[in-house]
Design a protein around this motif. Structure first.
Motif, short mmCIF file in Angstrom:
data_model
loop_
_atom_site.label_atom_id
_atom_site.label_comp_id
_atom_site.label_asym_id
_atom_site.label_seq_id
_atom_site.Cartn_x
_atom_site.Cartn_y
_atom_site.Cartn_z
N CYS A 165 0.90 -1.21 0.08
CA CYS A 165 0.01 0.02 -0.01
C CYS A 165 0.79 1.26 0.11
CB CYS A 165 -0.85 0.11 1.18
SG CYS A 165 -2.49 -1.08 1.00
N GLY A 166 2.11 1.18 0.49
CA GLY A 166 2.95 2.47 0.51
C GLY A 166 2.35 3.40 1.51
N ASP A 167 2.12 4.71 0.66
CA ASP A 167 1.36 5.73 1.65
C ASP A 167 -0.09 5.58 1.75
OD1 ASP A 167 3.77 6.89 2.22
OD2 ASP A 167 3.93 8.15 0.43
N ALA A 168 -0.75 4.60 0.71
CA ALA A 168 -2.20 4.44 0.95
C ALA A 168 -2.49 3.83 2.01
CB ALA A 168 -2.59 3.89 -0.36
N HIS A 169 -3.83 4.50 3.00
CA HIS A 169 -4.30 3.88 3.95
C HIS A 169 -4.75 2.77 3.78
CE1 HIS A 169 -3.54 7.66 5.73
NE2 HIS A 169 -3.91 7.30 6.94
N MET A 170 -4.89 1.60 4.71
CA MET A 170 -5.22 0.25 4.51
C MET A 170 -6.54 -0.10 5.27
SD MET A 170 -3.09 -3.39 4.44
CE MET A 170 -2.89 -3.56 6.16
N LYS A 171 -7.48 -0.50 4.70
CA LYS A 171 -8.65 -0.87 5.39
C LYS A 171 -8.76 -2.38 5.18
CE LYS A 171 -11.42 3.11 4.04
NZ LYS A 171 -11.25 3.16 2.52
N THR A 172 -8.85 -3.31 6.30
CA THR A 172 -8.82 -4.76 6.26
C THR A 172 -10.27 -5.12 6.23
OG1 THR A 172 -6.50 -5.01 7.03
CG2 THR A 172 -7.92 -6.99 7.19
N ILE A 173 -10.67 -5.94 5.24
CA ILE A 173 -12.19 -6.46 5.47
C ILE A 173 -11.99 -7.82 5.91
CG2 ILE A 173 -14.08 -6.83 4.17
CD1 ILE A 173 -13.03 -5.22 1.67
N LEU A 174 -12.89 -8.18 7.00
CA LEU A 174 -12.61 -9.41 7.82
C LEU A 174 -13.76 -10.22 7.09
CD1 LEU A 174 -12.44 -8.05 11.43
CD2 LEU A 174 -10.68 -8.52 9.80
#
Length: 318
Positions: free
Chosen positions: A182-191
């Motif tokens: 992701c680098g600088d992109a924010h990461m949302k984790t889908i469970l």
């Protein structure tokens, strides 16, 4: 977006002690759904807050540049200008929190927003969405491509097989690699909580995702049989609270899938306020993943302003 969650080392001992009291969770969810919701102008203020937290989403097989463009236009002006003007809200810069599209549509969304001089974030689902059943290298490549095309937020999906078979450390290592991609992109984790079976599994998956550096944890892809539910949300936000108390890092929460009415949006905001407090009532720590919710919010705002309900053809399409 808020400060990044740097993650922590994998801690199996922390996970092994987890036991979730199912009855208590269900009772708490019932209590929150029974709370009185705001009325009149207070309700409208909360609904505008909800609109500002929406990741306005299109994840259809028939997505085209034109319907992505329409989505972007709607995200920039989520509620009709004349309605906002009547409430003296026309100059407050109200937009949705982001637009969310498939990786192959990121460039279209970036182009549309740039043409409108908007710096609204583009979020993209990746990592073999929705099933997460493609090879690891393919999933990583998908993240890199979405970031390259201009996505500043990436919604990844966990490999449910690893969660269901208790391979928590393998899952942790995968998510760490996604975070790097992701680098600088924010990461949302889908469970994909509808696939995880038990509340204890959901809590553990939440914690592993946060340990691995997720900036947000998200309930569902919207493609499972069961998507965002209040009991699941309580388990996840309690994990967020525990993680914050232990590390000092605030992780965001995003319910997604099946959230369609303004009334539901109010319950979600109430749940966040009750469980996590006012700090989380902002787009940098709370998102609603939705495609049709905005139409109903705008309908309720129209009713507040005019005393009548709009027919759906009177509203610009979300």
């Amino acid at each position: 977006m808020s400060a990044r969650n740097p993650g922590t080392d994998f801690d199996l001992e922390w996970l092994s002690k987890v036991r979730v009291n199912t009855q208590a969770v269900l009772k708490r969810a019932q209590h929150i759904q029974g709370l009185k919701l705001p009325k009149k102008q207070w309700q409208t203020a909360w609904l505008l807050k909800a609109a500002s937290c929406i990741d306005l989403t299109t994840l259809a097989g028939d997505d085209t540049p034109s319907n992505v463009h329409r989505l972007c236009v709607k995200a920039i002006q989520p509620v009709r200008y004349d309605l906002l003007r009547r409430m003296d809200m026309h100059d407050k810069g109200l937009t949705t929190a982001a637009v969310c599209v498939y990786p192959s549509r990121v460039a279209d969304a970036v182009r549309s927003l740039k043409a409108a001089n908007s710096c609204l974030p583009v979020a993209s689902v990746a990592t073999g969405f929705p099933a997460g059943q493609t090879p690891l290298e393919t999933r990583l490549q998908e993240v890199r491509m979405a970031v390259r095309d201009g996505a500043t937020e990436i919604d990844i999906v966990i490999n449910r097989t690893l969660a269901l078979t208790g391979q928590w450390e393998v899952m942790y290592r995968e998510i760490v690699q996604f975070r790097e991609a992701c680098g600088d992109a924010h990461m949302k984790t889908i469970l994909a909580t509808g696939d995880l079976g038990t509340f204890t599994n959901i809590y553990k998956a939440s914690m592993v995702a946060m340990m691995a550096g997720s900036d947000f944890i998200k309930t569902s892809t919207g493609k499972e049989a069961v998507n965002a539910t209040y009991p699941v949300a309580i388990v996840m936000v309690r994990a967020i609270r525990d993680y914050f108390l232990r590390t000092g890092h605030k992780v965001g929460f995003k319910p997604a899938g099946g959230i369609r009415t303004a009334q539901e949006a109010l319950v979600w905001l109430t749940l966040i306020k009750e469980e996590l407090g006012n700090d989380w009532l902002h787009p940098h720590l709370f998102r609603l993943g939705a495609s049709s919710l905005l139409a109903d919010i705008e309908r309720q705002v129209y009713h507040h302003v005019t005393g009548q309900y709009a027919a759906y053809h009177e509203q610009p399409m979300a």
